[in-house]
Write an enzyme that holds these catalytic residues in place. Sequence first.
Site, PDB file in Angstrom:
ATOM      1  N   ASP A 213       0.920  -1.272  -0.206  1.00 48.71           N
ATOM      2  CA  ASP A 213       0.036  -0.119  -0.162  1.00 48.71           C
ATOM      3  C   ASP A 213       0.959   1.289   0.042  1.00 48.71           C
ATOM      4  OD1 ASP A 213      -2.050  -1.608   0.244  1.00 48.71           O
ATOM      5  OD2 ASP A 213      -2.961  -0.797   1.835  1.00 48.71           O
ATOM      6  N   LYS A 215       1.931   4.398   1.316  1.00 48.14           N
ATOM      7  CA  LYS A 215       1.748   5.029   2.715  1.00 48.14           C
ATOM      8  C   LYS A 215       1.527   6.700   2.443  1.00 48.14           C
ATOM      9  CE  LYS A 215       3.531   5.296   7.427  1.00 48.14           C
ATOM     10  NZ  LYS A 215       2.893   6.430   7.401  1.00 48.14           N
ATOM     11  N   ARG A 220      -5.059   9.774   9.910  1.00 46.86           N
ATOM     12  CA  ARG A 220      -5.672   8.436  10.022  1.00 46.86           C
ATOM     13  C   ARG A 220      -7.071   8.658  10.491  1.00 46.86           C
ATOM     14  NH1 ARG A 220      -3.657   3.066  11.281  1.00 46.86           N
ATOM     15  NH2 ARG A 220      -5.129   1.526  11.037  1.00 46.86           N
ATOM     16  N   ARG A 235      -7.228   8.708  14.729  1.00 49.92           N
ATOM     17  CA  ARG A 235      -6.534   7.314  15.315  1.00 49.92           C
ATOM     18  C   ARG A 235      -6.706   7.211  16.836  1.00 49.92           C
ATOM     19  NH1 ARG A 235      -0.169   5.992  14.077  1.00 49.92           N
ATOM     20  NH2 ARG A 235       0.371   5.068  16.212  1.00 49.92           N
ATOM     21  N   GLU A 264      -7.017   7.104   5.327  1.00 51.20           N
ATOM     22  CA  GLU A 264      -6.310   8.417   5.809  1.00 51.20           C
ATOM     23  C   GLU A 264      -7.180   9.466   4.922  1.00 51.20           C
ATOM     24  OE1 GLU A 264      -3.150   8.997   6.709  1.00 51.20           O
ATOM     25  OE2 GLU A 264      -2.772   7.047   7.451  1.00 51.20           O
ATOM     26  N   PHE A 298      -8.049   2.069   2.947  1.00 52.80           N
ATOM     27  CA  PHE A 298      -7.460   0.853   2.815  1.00 52.80           C
ATOM     28  C   PHE A 298      -7.960  -0.409   3.419  1.00 52.80           C
ATOM     29  CE2 PHE A 298      -5.062   3.429   5.923  1.00 52.80           C
ATOM     30  CZ  PHE A 298      -5.091   2.456   7.151  1.00 52.80           C
ATOM     31  N   ARG A 370       1.708  -3.216  17.135  1.00 54.77           N
ATOM     32  CA  ARG A 370       2.371  -3.269  15.815  1.00 54.77           C
ATOM     33  C   ARG A 370       2.821  -4.602  15.574  1.00 54.77           C
ATOM     34  NH1 ARG A 370       3.274   2.099  14.736  1.00 54.77           N
ATOM     35  NH2 ARG A 370       3.002   3.437  16.393  1.00 54.77           N
ATOM     36  N   LYS A 376       5.797  -0.842   7.899  1.00 53.17           N
ATOM     37  CA  LYS A 376       6.011   0.205   6.867  1.00 53.17           C
ATOM     38  C   LYS A 376       7.389   0.604   6.661  1.00 53.17           C
ATOM     39  CE  LYS A 376       5.755   3.197  11.238  1.00 53.17           C
ATOM     40  NZ  LYS A 376       4.952   4.249  11.950  1.00 53.17           N
TER      41      LYS A 376
END
Length: 511
Positions: A213, A215, A220, A235, A264, A298, A370, A376
């Site tokens: 994807d 970034k 967010r 977020r 986003e 996304f 995470r 990322k």
Amino acid sequence: MRFVDLAATSTAVADTSGRRAKIELLADALRRLAAGGSDETITAGAAYLAGEVRQRQTGVGWASLRELPPPAPVATLTVEQVDAALQRFSELAGPGSQAERRRGVSALFAAATADEQRVLVGLLTGELRQGAQAGLLADAVAKAAGVEIGEVRRALLLAGDLRAVAAAALTGGPGALATFHLSVGRPLAPMLAQSAPSVAEALAATGAPAAADVKLDGVRIQVHRDGSDVAVFSRSLDDLTARLPGVVAAVRALPAHTLVLDGEAMGHDEAGRPLPFQEISGRAARRGEPAQLTPFFFDLLHLDGADLLDAPARDRWAALTGAVPGELLVTRTEIADVADAERAFAAAVDAGQEGLVIKSLDAPYDVGRRGAAWVKVKPRHTLDLVVLAAEWGHGRRRGWLSNLHLGARDPETGGFVMLGKTFKGLTDELLRWQTERLQALAVERNDWVVKVRPELVVEIAFDGVQTSPRYPGGVALRFARVLRYREDKSAAEADTIGDVRAIHAGRLAGG
């Protein structure tokens, strides 16, 4: 529960390096909170252990904490009393409220011991660096309540509030955790990505084939729609609906009846290039002034009565493609190997985007930790800068010079221009070394900071340069972290403020 006991836990967690030991300390404090406290007390105490306050805004910042009364000799405060005081501060408004808040702050701190004052300052300024991240606290909640960590993480995903989950687990166990469910209109904790220095390492983590994807360096957003009702959340789960009318209109125009979308919000300049994050986030944050930002999605978590959280990513994305038009989707490329990933990365950066997020095709949508399912990758900038000063550390770093003040060389004046601070990337070995080295260069010192002769050069990695009225050069580094010291270089060889501004100008131009 006495607030001093919670403060002692905070200090102990900060001074402890092992994950298991930290979890045990936190779990013990949570058990004591649950032993004699209400749901509200557990919620407040769990927030303090996470370095937060239960109230979103208290109106208390650094300016209110400059002149504090001497600490109390004996601990008398309870968690309930601290929470009640902060709640009063958050509710004060209108003429005279600032003066009343200052009196309240003075009274609260006068009743606090030295250790309690330290924790209160950290909580109210958002700088309680004790190493108790949300993931650790979730593990501690599971241990304290005697429930499976998976049950806690699932409830956290659905509730979006670790404090509420802690209260439920500690008072009701698995049965209370099972009551949390996806509810359209209530935000969920977003899935997050870990970082990798290269696309090869990112792909090794996710496995191939994978999705790449683009970034986006935007805000967010999580968007919930139920019929004509649309809500947009940040977020951090703040409600942005009134500030993002373009996002609301775009989702309201979709054919589905109920949706929960992840994405986003972006802005673009006249040439169609993405605007810098600082400008986008500033627009989204201004109250009373709607921001004209466009959504790009996304992921899809719910569609017309069906929850998709546990579905493999490829199935969620297939549903997303069927529900949302292509112009509102983040650019996604399926990659089979490192060569594919590197081509996608180069294309994203050339288009002015921030990099890539490499994603597993099979992973479910997981709680806001995470994991390796999303990784990322961003281009890394580095500069050789000069250390101008360093602040004494707190908690586990007490006794070491930690937070570095960084400066770029100014050829016109022969001096240095401060660009910001960082304590990221410093190992214990580096902390010991720089404490000794910087004290040898000291020209001025107090209990908080040591100013030094501008001689020591340090290589700094950072994600970008942003406009900042806080610093004299008008710019600051984003996410700066120490790579290594360059004793082979003199301060005269350090990078200049012109170099920094050139990076800033290139980013603004999308280069």
